[in-house]
Scaffold this motif. Structure first.
Motif, PDB file in Angstrom:
ATOM      1  N   ASP A  64     -22.895  19.685 -12.766  1.00  0.00           N
ATOM      2  CA  ASP A  64     -21.619  20.180 -12.226  1.00  0.00           C
ATOM      3  C   ASP A  64     -21.841  21.327 -11.252  1.00  0.00           C
ATOM      4  O   ASP A  64     -21.193  21.394 -10.200  1.00  0.00           O
ATOM      5  CB  ASP A  64     -20.700  20.625 -13.363  1.00  0.00           C
ATOM      6  N   ARG A  65     -22.764  22.238 -11.606  1.00  0.00           N
ATOM      7  CA  ARG A  65     -23.063  23.369 -10.728  1.00  0.00           C
ATOM      8  C   ARG A  65     -23.661  22.894  -9.405  1.00  0.00           C
ATOM      9  O   ARG A  65     -23.312  23.396  -8.336  1.00  0.00           O
ATOM     10  CB  ARG A  65     -24.026  24.341 -11.411  1.00  0.00           C
ATOM     11  N   GLU A  66     -24.585  21.917  -9.491  1.00  0.00           N
ATOM     12  CA  GLU A  66     -25.228  21.401  -8.286  1.00  0.00           C
ATOM     13  C   GLU A  66     -24.224  20.668  -7.387  1.00  0.00           C
ATOM     14  O   GLU A  66     -24.275  20.781  -6.161  1.00  0.00           O
ATOM     15  CB  GLU A  66     -26.372  20.461  -8.674  1.00  0.00           C
ATOM     16  N   ILE A  67     -23.332  19.921  -8.019  1.00  0.00           N
ATOM     17  CA  ILE A  67     -22.301  19.208  -7.241  1.00  0.00           C
ATOM     18  C   ILE A  67     -21.391  20.201  -6.535  1.00  0.00           C
ATOM     19  O   ILE A  67     -21.081  20.042  -5.346  1.00  0.00           O
ATOM     20  CB  ILE A  67     -21.483  18.271  -8.154  1.00  0.00           C
ATOM     21  N   LYS A  68     -20.957  21.236  -7.268  1.00  0.00           N
ATOM     22  CA  LYS A  68     -20.086  22.261  -6.668  1.00  0.00           C
ATOM     23  C   LYS A  68     -20.797  22.966  -5.510  1.00  0.00           C
ATOM     24  O   LYS A  68     -20.202  23.211  -4.445  1.00  0.00           O
ATOM     25  CB  LYS A  68     -19.652  23.278  -7.721  1.00  0.00           C
ATOM     26  N   LYS A  69     -22.066  23.283  -5.713  1.00  0.00           N
ATOM     27  CA  LYS A  69     -22.847  23.951  -4.667  1.00  0.00           C
ATOM     28  C   LYS A  69     -22.954  23.066  -3.432  1.00  0.00           C
ATOM     29  O   LYS A  69     -22.800  23.534  -2.294  1.00  0.00           O
ATOM     30  CB  LYS A  69     -24.242  24.291  -5.198  1.00  0.00           C
ATOM     31  N   TYR A  70     -23.191  21.772  -3.659  1.00  0.00           N
ATOM     32  CA  TYR A  70     -23.308  20.821  -2.553  1.00  0.00           C
ATOM     33  C   TYR A  70     -21.993  20.704  -1.786  1.00  0.00           C
ATOM     34  O   TYR A  70     -21.976  20.751  -0.549  1.00  0.00           O
ATOM     35  CB  TYR A  70     -23.730  19.454  -3.097  1.00  0.00           C
ATOM     36  N   ILE A  71     -20.892  20.577  -2.522  1.00  0.00           N
ATOM     37  CA  ILE A  71     -19.574  20.452  -1.886  1.00  0.00           C
ATOM     38  C   ILE A  71     -19.240  21.710  -1.089  1.00  0.00           C
ATOM     39  O   ILE A  71     -18.746  21.642   0.041  1.00  0.00           O
ATOM     40  CB  ILE A  71     -18.488  20.168  -2.936  1.00  0.00           C
ATOM     41  N   ASP A  72     -19.517  22.887  -1.663  1.00  0.00           N
ATOM     42  CA  ASP A  72     -19.242  24.144  -0.967  1.00  0.00           C
ATOM     43  C   ASP A  72     -20.030  24.228   0.346  1.00  0.00           C
ATOM     44  O   ASP A  72     -19.511  24.689   1.365  1.00  0.00           O
ATOM     45  CB  ASP A  72     -19.591  25.336  -1.859  1.00  0.00           C
ATOM     46  N   ASN A  73     -21.288  23.777   0.306  1.00  0.00           N
ATOM     47  CA  ASN A  73     -22.115  23.792   1.522  1.00  0.00           C
ATOM     48  C   ASN A  73     -21.564  22.828   2.578  1.00  0.00           C
ATOM     49  O   ASN A  73     -21.575  23.133   3.777  1.00  0.00           O
ATOM     50  CB  ASN A  73     -23.560  23.424   1.189  1.00  0.00           C
ATOM     51  N   GLU A  74     -21.076  21.663   2.133  1.00  0.00           N
ATOM     52  CA  GLU A  74     -20.496  20.691   3.062  1.00  0.00           C
ATOM     53  C   GLU A  74     -19.219  21.242   3.704  1.00  0.00           C
ATOM     54  O   GLU A  74     -18.964  21.025   4.895  1.00  0.00           O
ATOM     55  CB  GLU A  74     -20.200  19.374   2.333  1.00  0.00           C
TER      56      GLU A  74
END
Length: 322
Positions: free
Chosen positions: A94-104
């Motif tokens: 979940d943390r990695e997905i959130k980090k990825y989305i925030d970067n996008e």
């Protein structure tokens, strides 16, 4: 006395429509003068300073994105490999997905380019920072002739819902920015306000959320419905007949059309997918509903599109029995 009351109602409704239009124009004018912002936080701060109501904030975000972000045709036609996340710890994923989305989202905000997923996520983030309750919805979208009567649903589009004073409204900020020219593979930037707070009867004629994929009845109505266009929504041209976007007929059969709020006869045309004009006959107006017939003239299946002032209103698929 009744006539006067009716006249007053029409005048009052026209006044409301004009007032809302003027209000939107005022918001759009303010947003068009916004400077560049370092991040979404700074933009949200400005929005909260300039606007107080939830509705105005939601409209402002729609205007800002449609005016400043361009659809990335290159990314659409050359998509990257989907990102995968592997971990035994669900929390870590979940943390990695959130980090990825925030970067996008940051990439979209800085580059001023993105596809539908980027548009809707950016809207969600700015809306949340501005104090709104916003969700991203994924699902199917109808965009061309071949979508009329399609058998399958595809999760190929994303849009938003926003809670305004306890009521959810529908927003497609991607389609509000313009459209994609598939022939030239380029973006045509064209501010289109109709996809903000769109009437559900029109929005769901073109969108179908993933959460409803198991709803077979509504799925069939959606896939078999006509393809409608921006002018349909702008003019509130409700299609009463045919009941479906798929019409089965024999050669020589008359096909009846009834369209509400399309009472003007001038500059109304019908063309098939070969570009040939189809004669419309027995055209009449009754109770603010335009009625007319066309003939089924070809032995093969064809698509027909109605136009007013050469702007498309709706397309149908005619299936020949012969």
């Amino acid at each position: 006395m009744i006539t006067r009351k009716i006249a007053f109602v029409f005048l009052f409704l026209n006044f409301l429509n004009l007032s809302y239009s003027q209000k939107y124009n005022a918001i759009d004018s303010i947003v068009s003068k916004y400077p560049n912002f370092a991040d979404t936080e700074k933009l949200a701060e400005r929005i909260q300073k300039d606007f107080t109501t939830e509705y105005d904030k939601a409209r402002t975000i729609y205007s800002w994105i449609t005016l400043n972000i361009e659809y990335d045709a290159k990314k659409f036609f050359n998509p990257s490999v989907p990102k995968s996340f592997i971990s035994k710890d669900p929390t870590e994923i979940d943390r990695e997905i959130k980090k990825y989305i925030d970067n996008e989202i940051k990439k979209t905000f800085r580059s001023k380019k993105g596809v539908c997923e980027d548009f809707s996520r950016l809207y969600e983030q700015i809306g949340t920072l501005s104090g709104l309750n916003v969700k991203v919805i994924n699902g199917d979208a109808k965009i061309d002739f071949n979508d009329i009567g399609r058998k399958r649903l595809y999760s190929r589009h994303a849009w938003n819902v926003v809670e305004i004073d306890g009521k959810w409204i529908l927003i497609d900020v991607t389609w509000g920015e313009g459209y994609l020219d598939y022939k030239t593979k380029t973006t045509v930037k064209e501010f289109t306000p109709v996809y903000f707070d769109t009437d559900p009867k029109y929005f769901y004629a073109l969108h179908f959320p993933e959460s409803e994929y198991k709803n077979l009845k509504d799925k069939e109505v959606y896939l078999n419905g006509p393809l409608i266009y921006n002018q349909t929504i702008e003019r509130d041209c409700e299609i009463l007949m045919p009941k479906s976007g798929i019409v089965t007929a024999n050669i020589g059969d008359e096909i009846l059309f009834k369209i509400k709020n399309l009472s003007e006869f001038d500059d109304l045309y019908c063309f098939d997918d070969d570009g040939q004009e189809i004669e419309m006959f027995d055209v009449r107006e009754k109770n603010n509903v335009l009625e007319f017939e066309i003939l089924c003239q070809k032995k093969r299946n064809q698509f027909v599109t109605l136009y007013r002032h050469y702007k498309a209103i709706a397309s149908f698929k005619i299936i020949s029995k012969q």
